[in-house]
Scaffold this motif. Sequence first.
Motif, short mmCIF file in Angstrom:
data_model
loop_
_atom_site.label_atom_id
_atom_site.label_comp_id
_atom_site.label_asym_id
_atom_site.label_seq_id
_atom_site.Cartn_x
_atom_site.Cartn_y
_atom_site.Cartn_z
N PRO A 229 0.84 -1.21 0.00
CA PRO A 229 0.00 0.00 0.00
C PRO A 229 0.86 1.25 0.00
N PRO A 230 0.28 2.39 -0.35
CA PRO A 230 1.06 3.64 -0.33
C PRO A 230 1.65 3.90 1.05
N MET A 231 2.85 4.43 1.06
CA MET A 231 3.54 4.70 2.32
C MET A 231 3.28 6.13 2.78
N ILE A 232 3.39 6.35 4.07
CA ILE A 232 3.24 7.68 4.63
C ILE A 232 4.59 8.40 4.54
N GLN A 233 4.62 9.53 3.91
CA GLN A 233 5.85 10.28 3.75
C GLN A 233 6.03 11.23 4.93
N MET A 234 7.21 11.21 5.51
CA MET A 234 7.51 12.05 6.66
C MET A 234 7.67 13.50 6.22
#
Length: 893
Positions: A229-234
């Motif tokens: 799934p799409p990752m959370i970008q910091m």
Amino acid sequence: MTSMRQPCRMPQCQLAFLGLICLVVVGMTGCSESEPPSADKAAAGKDPNGDPAAGSNRAAKKFQELKKKKPDYEMGALRFLLSPKVNEGGGADMDSQFADSPPADSPPADSPPAQAAAAGVDQGSGEDAMPRRLIKPGHWTSTVQPMKSNYRDFVGRVTTTLLAVNMRPLVWKDTPFSLNFSRPVVLAKGRKKWVDGELLIPGELKNVRVNWQLQQRDSFTPIHQRTLPPMIQMPSNQYFLAVLAKEPGRYGYLQVADAIRAPWEDEWGEISQRQYQVLLIDATRPLPLPANVLAWTSLAMMVWDDVDPSRLTPDQQHALIDWLHWGGRLVVSGPSSLATLRGSFLDPYLPVTSTSTCTVTREALRTWNAYWTPAAKELSRQLQPAATPWSAIALKPHSEAVEVPGTAGLFYQRRIGRGSLLVSGISLSERDLVNWSGFDCFLNGALLRRPRRRFTEGPYGGVRVEWQDFPERRLDSHFTTSVRLFARDWGTEVFKISPVVPLSVQAGSRRGLSQAPMPTMNGDGALANPRRPGGMGSWDESSEISNAARFALREAAGVRVPAASFVVVCLVVYLAVLVPLNWMVFRALNHLEWAWIAAPIIALLGTVVVVRQAQLDIGFVRAQTELGVLELAGDYPRGHLSRYMALYTSLSTTYDLRFDDPWAVATPFPARLDDPTLRGQAPVAVTLARQQQTELHGVAISSATTRLVHSEQMVELEGALEWRKTSQGHPQVINRTGYDLDDCLVLRHLRDGKSVLSACWLGRLRSGQSAAVSFRPLPASGLAQSDQTIPYATERGRSALATNPTRLNIDPLLKLACRWDKADDSWYGARAEYRLVARIDQPLPGCQILPRASQIRGATLVIAHLAYGDLPAPQPDTNSRRDLASSERKERP
């Protein structure tokens, strides 16, 4: 029976039929005349193959075995080192990277999701419901994945591909290439193996998915695959803080500390952004640390508590030391850690030695309370042991160590290149220390080594904290991490102020976990935005260094056409050999007619000679131009090398690049930004393969076209550029790198309220030589701004004429190397520095490009940070959160 002994004259078919009847009769007679067996004999002599019940049981058992049969391959989840999982509520969790049990977000290998993944089916919403990974955009990330082949040995490869929103391979910005990451896999039958790799997610993109495939070695046919799934970008200002401890749970307080969380509340309803994501790592298990320092740029600080240093692999040890020299901060928590580090790879860098054990009493902590307790001085705020004195070790400082102010001799730190290593004589998980109301102030100023803060009350009764001396730069990554790479960060503005507040921000700022950096308002109501989504240390092809390298390559790259004089000389020699010399030779041999036969042979040989001298190949040429940036830190024999390579071909060619360093990284580099000629072009897949060497496969270049490649690696030199003093006390530079340096210039930068720059021209400094340094002030024009000349331009011109008149022009890079960073890095850039800038008129070894080019040119810029001054002394915060509560109680009637 007698007749049967005579020769049978019956047909064969009749004879066979008669024999079959006899066998049936004899069998029936034997069964009827035998005695019926007893029950015991029947049970003992029972044939299970003839028992219907036994056959049913055997069939059921086989069915159960088939049902429980293991799949051909067992694949765990693709995990990212230095990257926790994030739930929908925004909470981060650092699960064990090397747990023996299957990960929670990986379904069983024989479950329908796994079978669908093996068949190439995208799981879609089913995967989106799982916890997602938090990743730092624009930074290289190391990955690891468990694999096992159950029934046979397997030789293949794992290929990771970045997918865009349309689920197609992601096209690298402003290039015609998509990039895959691949590495070979060898699985022994029945043995579990952890397969590592690396990937880079561009910083400017959102909702990037990662697809990995297990492929056959020869056919590249996928036999198992999955799309994450799409990752959370910091956010740009957020980095990782890793804690390595035998009991990492004792450092859980870091998750809720204000120095980590950076609470914020304003009238626009903006949510708080954490300054750090804390990773609590169990040091009793294999340590999930990248083996490549280029994957450490997202890590700002590490806490080391009683860790056995031998648990780190040699590659991890090298990466940790490299990270320290380029700005990392390592905090060693006592009292037992110091003894385990004796004789280890960290021993030469420790700031102290331990002499004996001791105890810390209330009287010894008076200096702590006087220095680190902000504002109020109530008794409840004082630091003191609750019941028994703390166990500690007495520290004997190194000659280069500096005591942390107000710590009663229990904390010392030492500069390691650009970074630092701090050792404490007490445990940082001591309960009384953590419960001290001034600990958050101490954590921010002494341990994290950041500027002092100011706490204010938000418009809705909440708390917000910002830098006291830099109030408009709360989300600036310059203050979060001290890791710097010249080729990525020099002269880069990561923070800008927009004078107008967009309505979209006002209307949509209230939201939950964000995948993009949130804006913030300064005191004047202006909007502050990060310029670089990845912050400091990110891989940015539009940075100031990248733009300078791109400009220099456009000027230098191309085919060298022979001069007119060269053509005239070749023509004269050719005609002299073809006509008079040819005639005289065969006239002397009395075979003048042979001159006509030798004429075409001479013509062909002359063509070959001219082509070779002109570096041309029958009108088709391959040219290679390389600009390198080699950065050195202190007396360290390893350097960070960035290569910018231009590949030209007049006939369509597919290039492969091979790097000697197995941890090198490379990507396509845009020849120009916002290139309109790329519109409508089908992307070409390029693969970064990691094996014994790193290889970049499939860089396809069409006819009469130039394409660029950007790579980075660590190089091992023969020695360092040493900054020493002569017997008379004068500074000197000793070149032990193994390379002769040209146009050497030593710069000294002092900042005490204003920039003061002085320099010393050394000229050529051969390997093994030393040179005394005597500084003289430079005028303001000597700062080499973008519109000004480089210092000592006259001397550089003379050197160019004396050494190599045709050497590459690297002035765009030299201007940046001779210039100090802008006011953006007002904290870490405020310290003094001694820097050497030089050039090597050749590309450094370590990269082979196939097919080989007939024209190869290159130059390398050397920038060495010889020595740094100290940072400003750590200071306590102006106030604390408790001061706000105290003032609120006083205002109540």
